[in-house]
Design a protein around this motif. Structure first.
Motif, short mmCIF file in Angstrom:
data_model
loop_
_atom_site.label_atom_id
_atom_site.label_comp_id
_atom_site.label_asym_id
_atom_site.label_seq_id
_atom_site.Cartn_x
_atom_site.Cartn_y
_atom_site.Cartn_z
N UNK A 122 -43.70 19.22 -111.73
CA UNK A 122 -44.24 17.75 -111.44
C UNK A 122 -43.00 17.16 -110.70
N UNK A 123 -43.34 16.35 -109.49
CA UNK A 123 -42.50 15.93 -108.67
C UNK A 123 -42.92 14.33 -108.35
N UNK A 124 -42.09 13.48 -108.14
CA UNK A 124 -42.48 12.14 -107.72
C UNK A 124 -43.20 12.10 -106.46
N UNK A 125 -44.64 11.37 -106.39
CA UNK A 125 -45.15 11.44 -105.15
C UNK A 125 -44.46 10.83 -103.97
N UNK A 126 -44.69 11.24 -102.82
CA UNK A 126 -44.20 10.54 -101.77
C UNK A 126 -44.80 9.26 -101.16
N UNK A 127 -44.48 8.30 -100.42
CA UNK A 127 -45.21 7.22 -99.96
C UNK A 127 -46.48 7.84 -99.34
N UNK A 128 -46.45 9.00 -98.47
CA UNK A 128 -47.56 9.48 -97.61
C UNK A 128 -48.67 10.33 -98.67
N UNK A 129 -48.35 10.63 -99.95
CA UNK A 129 -49.01 11.27 -100.98
C UNK A 129 -50.09 10.08 -101.36
N UNK A 130 -49.57 8.74 -101.49
CA UNK A 130 -50.24 7.78 -102.26
C UNK A 130 -51.59 7.36 -101.29
N UNK A 131 -51.29 7.68 -99.99
CA UNK A 131 -52.42 7.48 -99.12
C UNK A 131 -53.72 8.49 -99.72
N UNK A 132 -53.34 9.75 -99.95
CA UNK A 132 -54.35 10.58 -100.36
C UNK A 132 -55.28 10.09 -101.66
N UNK A 133 -54.61 9.18 -102.17
CA UNK A 133 -55.20 8.50 -103.54
C UNK A 133 -55.74 7.05 -103.12
N UNK A 134 -55.63 6.49 -101.88
CA UNK A 134 -55.87 5.27 -101.47
C UNK A 134 -55.14 4.04 -101.92
N UNK A 135 -53.81 4.48 -102.12
CA UNK A 135 -52.92 3.64 -102.52
C UNK A 135 -51.80 3.38 -101.59
N UNK A 136 -51.01 2.26 -101.73
CA UNK A 136 -50.17 2.08 -101.01
C UNK A 136 -48.79 1.97 -101.96
N UNK A 137 -47.35 2.27 -101.26
CA UNK A 137 -46.18 2.06 -102.00
C UNK A 137 -46.22 0.54 -102.62
N UNK A 138 -45.71 0.41 -103.55
CA UNK A 138 -45.70 -0.96 -104.60
C UNK A 138 -46.90 -1.60 -105.15
N UNK A 139 -48.13 -0.61 -105.05
CA UNK A 139 -49.33 -1.04 -105.31
C UNK A 139 -50.02 -0.11 -106.18
N UNK A 140 -49.47 0.97 -106.66
CA UNK A 140 -50.08 2.05 -107.46
C UNK A 140 -50.84 1.63 -108.53
N UNK A 141 -51.90 2.05 -108.91
CA UNK A 141 -52.72 1.51 -109.78
C UNK A 141 -53.28 2.71 -110.79
N UNK A 142 -53.38 2.27 -112.04
CA UNK A 142 -53.79 3.13 -113.13
C UNK A 142 -55.27 3.69 -112.92
#
Length: 139
Positions: A67-87
């Motif tokens: 496990x490692x904390x995702x980088x900002x660019x990883x969030x794009x793979x989930x359709x999310x933005x930094x500061x807006x991660x959703x469960x």
């Protein structure tokens, strides 16, 4: 599922959310982790909590070393933005783990995937939608 979307200035951290008037005891943060084996793990917990990585890894069925904390660019793979991660995530294979304390939070304010929109929803509705794994994630 009944919910309210609140549009606002982009949130970067918990202090920004407090400035917008969201009560701290209702803030649900979602942390995004890369899993070397299986894509992503989302950890949702009260905003004041800190993730115990070992407990999260065990709940997600992997090892701490993977496990490692995702980088900002990883969030794009989930359709999310930094500061807006959703469960809430529709990407196949994403593991979602909620801290056990989340069950007692009532109406929560959580990320929508965008940093400028927060979702207010009864936690029971959120649990019904997400169907997360529960564990004691906070240290």
């Amino acid at each position: 599922m009944p919910f309210t979307a609140v549009d606002h200035e982009p949130i970067v951290g918990p202090a920004d959310a407090e400035l917008l008037g969201f009560p701290t005891e209702r803030l649900l943060k979602t942390m995004v982790f890369r899993n070397a084996d299986r894509g992503f793990v989302l950890a949702a917990l009260p905003v004041t909590g800190r993730v115990n990585y070992g407990r999260l890894a065990r709940a997600a069925g992997t090892s701490r070393a993977k496990l490692s904390q995702a980088a900002a660019e990883d969030l794009r793979d989930l359709g999310m933005e930094p500061g807006g991660a959703s469960p809430v995530c529709a990407v196949p294979g994403v593991v979602v783990v909620f801290d056990a304390a989340v069950r007692r939070m009532g109406v929560v304010c959580c990320g929508s995937g965008r940093a400028d929109r927060t979702i207010q929803v009864d936690v029971d509705h959120l649990i019904e939608l997400v169907k997360p794994i529960f564990d004691d994630l906070s240290r």
